[in-house]
Design a protein around this motif. Sequence first.
Motif, PDB file in Angstrom:
ATOM      1  N   ASN A 110       0.950  -1.216  -0.041  1.00 23.44           N
ATOM      2  CA  ASN A 110       0.037   0.114   0.019  1.00 23.44           C
ATOM      3  C   ASN A 110       1.030   1.355  -0.007  1.00 23.44           C
ATOM      4  O   ASN A 110       1.944   1.487   0.778  1.00 23.44           O
TER       5      ASN A 110
ATOM      6  N   THR B 197      -0.040   6.836   1.129  1.00 23.88           N
ATOM      7  CA  THR B 197      -0.064   8.221   0.859  1.00 23.88           C
ATOM      8  C   THR B 197      -1.361   8.833   1.517  1.00 23.88           C
ATOM      9  O   THR B 197      -1.544   9.969   1.542  1.00 23.88           O
TER      10      THR B 197
ATOM     11  N   ASP C 153      -6.184   6.109  -0.743  1.00 22.87           N
ATOM     12  CA  ASP C 153      -5.140   5.370  -1.666  1.00 22.87           C
ATOM     13  C   ASP C 153      -4.756   4.021  -1.080  1.00 22.87           C
ATOM     14  O   ASP C 153      -4.557   3.154  -1.891  1.00 22.87           O
TER      15      ASP C 153
END
Length: 263
Positions: free
Chosen positions: A70, A73, A77
């Motif tokens: 992942n 951010t 996201d």
Amino acid sequence: MKTSTFKNRIKKGMVSLVLTAVVSGVANLAQAQTVKNVVLVHGAFADGSGFKSLYTELTAKGYHVTVVQNPLTSLEDDVAAVKLALDKQDGPAVLAGHSWGGAVITEAGNHPKVAALVYIAAFQPDKGESALQWLQTAPPAPENGVLAPDDKGIVYYDKAKYHAGFCADISKEEADFMYASQGAFYAKGFVTPITNPAWRNKPTYGLIATEDKSINPDIQRAMYKRSNTKVTEVKGSHVIFMSQPKIVAGVIIKAAENASVKN
């Protein structure tokens, strides 16, 4: 009634019964579909490479494991990255998240392929709550090295405190690599509230790291008690998935087996 007509009706009735049994058997087979997919979501100050030992334990038991990288951010996201991984699964999956990854799976866990959730020393906010709100419900341990956001809004962990505060029960060499490979975590993720907590609708399991210096174990207990999460307490640091992979794998497997029975 003619004998031939009677026999034909008997035959048709038998065929109908056989077809009904076959259809019923197929339906029952679908309901009993086993959960053999596991999707792992890392937290802040880490990346997916930390899941190697857990990956090894699960794949040795026949599970198909996907490790999400992942981006860290934002909550949105990270959720998008997890959903992308779930889209590619060939059937139902157990979705497991560590630390910040718990907030991510709380939102992403609404995906239709998620059969169960597993929180590994992880945040478990409710609707309208953020991870930061829960982090602030207990004073930080002296070893905790989470720093204030920098001028770009990125939060880092104090390198001098990383081993003792984040992963005290793994070797210094492993800790140094983990620190070097971590992603840049944007602080806005910490303050973004959850909109639809999946744990309210999915079978949920949680592991509490009793020696955790990054998320106070009492915070973990409070979150999991509120949600009626099935809890396993593990003596270990914040990274019990590295130091105690067999135990963590066991909980994930239990979640998969129980979900298989209920599906």
